[in-house]
Design a protein around this motif. Sequence first.
Motif, short mmCIF file in Angstrom:
data_model
loop_
_atom_site.label_atom_id
_atom_site.label_comp_id
_atom_site.label_asym_id
_atom_site.label_seq_id
_atom_site.Cartn_x
_atom_site.Cartn_y
_atom_site.Cartn_z
N TYR A 191 72.38 49.08 16.07
CA TYR A 191 71.41 48.27 15.33
C TYR A 191 72.05 47.72 14.06
N ARG A 196 60.42 52.17 19.76
CA ARG A 196 61.58 52.24 20.65
C ARG A 196 62.82 52.78 19.94
N ASN A 217 55.76 48.49 13.05
CA ASN A 217 55.31 47.73 14.21
C ASN A 217 55.64 48.48 15.50
N GLN A 218 55.22 47.88 16.62
CA GLN A 218 55.38 48.55 17.91
C GLN A 218 56.85 48.74 18.28
N SER A 219 57.70 47.79 17.87
CA SER A 219 59.12 47.89 18.23
C SER A 219 59.78 49.11 17.59
N SER A 241 67.61 45.54 13.90
CA SER A 241 67.80 44.57 14.98
C SER A 241 68.74 45.18 16.02
N ASP A 242 68.29 45.21 17.28
CA ASP A 242 69.09 45.79 18.36
C ASP A 242 70.23 44.83 18.72
N GLN A 246 60.44 41.33 17.86
CA GLN A 246 61.10 42.26 18.75
C GLN A 246 61.90 43.30 17.97
N ASP A 247 62.26 42.95 16.73
CA ASP A 247 62.99 43.89 15.88
C ASP A 247 62.05 44.96 15.35
N ALA A 248 62.59 46.15 15.10
CA ALA A 248 61.80 47.24 14.52
C ALA A 248 61.63 47.01 13.03
N SER A 298 54.81 39.16 16.22
CA SER A 298 55.52 39.03 17.50
C SER A 298 56.98 39.44 17.41
#
Length: 599
Positions: free
Chosen positions: A319, A270, A265-267, A341-342, A249-251, A247
């Motif tokens: 980031y 982005r 991962n999915q992040s 991390s954004d 949110q960070d890439a 889960s």
Amino acid sequence: MGARAMSYNAYLSVLLIAATCCSLVIAYLCWKRRELPIAITYGLGVLTGAFYTFGYAFEVVSTSIEQIQFWLRIEYIGIPFGTILWFVLVLQYTGRQKFVSKWIVALLMIVPMITFISHNTNEWHHLFYSSMRLDYSEGFPLAIMEKGPLYKLHVAYSYSFFVVGMGMLIQMFRRATPRMKKQIAFMIIGSWGPFGFTLIYLSGFFYLPIDISPFGFLFSGIFYLWGIYQFNMLRLAPLALQKVFASMQDAVMVFDLDNVLTSFNQSAKRVIAGIDPNWIGQPAGQVFSQYPVLLERIQQGPSLESKIQISGPADQRFYNVHMSYIHDHAQKPAGKILLLSDVTEMVRSEEILRDNARQLSELNTFKDKMFNVVAHDIRDPLAVLINLIEIMEDDMQNGEEDHEEIVREMSQQIQNTFTLVESLLDWFRSQRGGMVFNPVERDLAHTVQTNLRMMQVRSESKQLEMINEIPMDTFVYADKEMLDLIIRNLLSNAIKFTAIGGTIRLQVAHQANAVVVSVSDTGEGMTSDQEKTLLKDAYPASSTGTAGERGVGLGLTLCKEFVHLIGGEIWFKSIPLQGTTFYFTMPTRPDASTKTSGL
């Protein structure tokens, strides 16, 4: 001989039970990592093998056709589906996850389902086994089965997918780094166990009284268990994934020790433009070809968290980057994990705070300068007024009655002081957000005429000729107060720097959706140093006019700000000893204005 044969079968049954246990151990290890799709596929695959070996362990010691048929049904709970589950595993392992969808898997399972149903209903149609009988020639009951068309379909279907999947593994092996080749080699050799033993049995090259296919699972089970603990083969599901991928949110991007991408991962999509599952197995140099700063981080090894800027599809993002090693159960480095991390919003908030601090510093600087300027500019006219009053008092005591010159000078000083205070108040209102921007359609000629009347006393005192050549019905779209202030300040400057008997001329020229207003004088013009700083300094110094007029130097600063706010531009041309012309543009329609918000 029959008793000895049955004894051998009992030993074989024990080996098959061992193979079943081996498969169940692997299935348990996969269950512990069940949050990963590839671990689920692998676990289901070995379970199909467990059904096969477990059922065959009892088939080889069965003494009747009914018992053999019963244990065959147990075996065929797993046999039809094993190859397809193995093929799905290969798709996931070789980076082709995009093909593993519910619909594709469902289509692949059509033939296995036909195999499962036809085997369990063979007594009705005999399309799977044409016939089945017992043969005692080997000293123990041996089932002899004539294969039907659906059995042949099952074999052809299974080996077709085995060939394709093996081709994918070999292709991956050829382009892999030396470290990855060991793991892929274990995958290839372990996969050959069930399929290779079955192929030997079906080929008929060797006389084998029993089906040796289940023993291939024993070979594979031992091989895979060794690979799991020797090479961390459950890096099929990398160690980092179970902690961070669910889960985050960070890439997150995972690399092996040779800097080859193994997962993300999915992040990460982005952050890294164009990344997709086909990139798995690519070196970091190719993955980060557009991001040299990230390539440097992954190559230099573990590092402290640092902030970088990356150009995204829509804007620039910031980031925090952290790179660290992943360790296996023996605490040896097994790979690298890159965490992005954004922090864009935090950075922008910091920029806003810095801008606010800078503005506060500028306002503080302005305050200090304003105190000096105001103290000087207000003190002088007040000192003159005090002297004039003293003179009037002395004249009144001496009985002199002609005070016209003194009154006129007092009037001029009071007017200068009033203009000074008015300019200061206008500027302070503009800086503190107190001035409201309310643009409407205005008659420019009428506005100019009104301001010329306000300047009449000053212009007549210097015998200036004021010429207004702006025709009536020349409309502009501007705020009334701001337009008045612009006209008034430019006229005031022109009067201030024009010698006695000079001329001031106002003209207008039309452009597309705008007009250009000019205010020309025949004054002393400007020096090159004045031209370089005018309209550029935030707090310009005051200059003395041709008749000794003074000011705070804020008039042109206000003009520039208000012209820009209305949606126009301001500039000037000056010729020493001949005069200066100021130009500014005003929109003629609402949609021509480029700015519509208040200060």
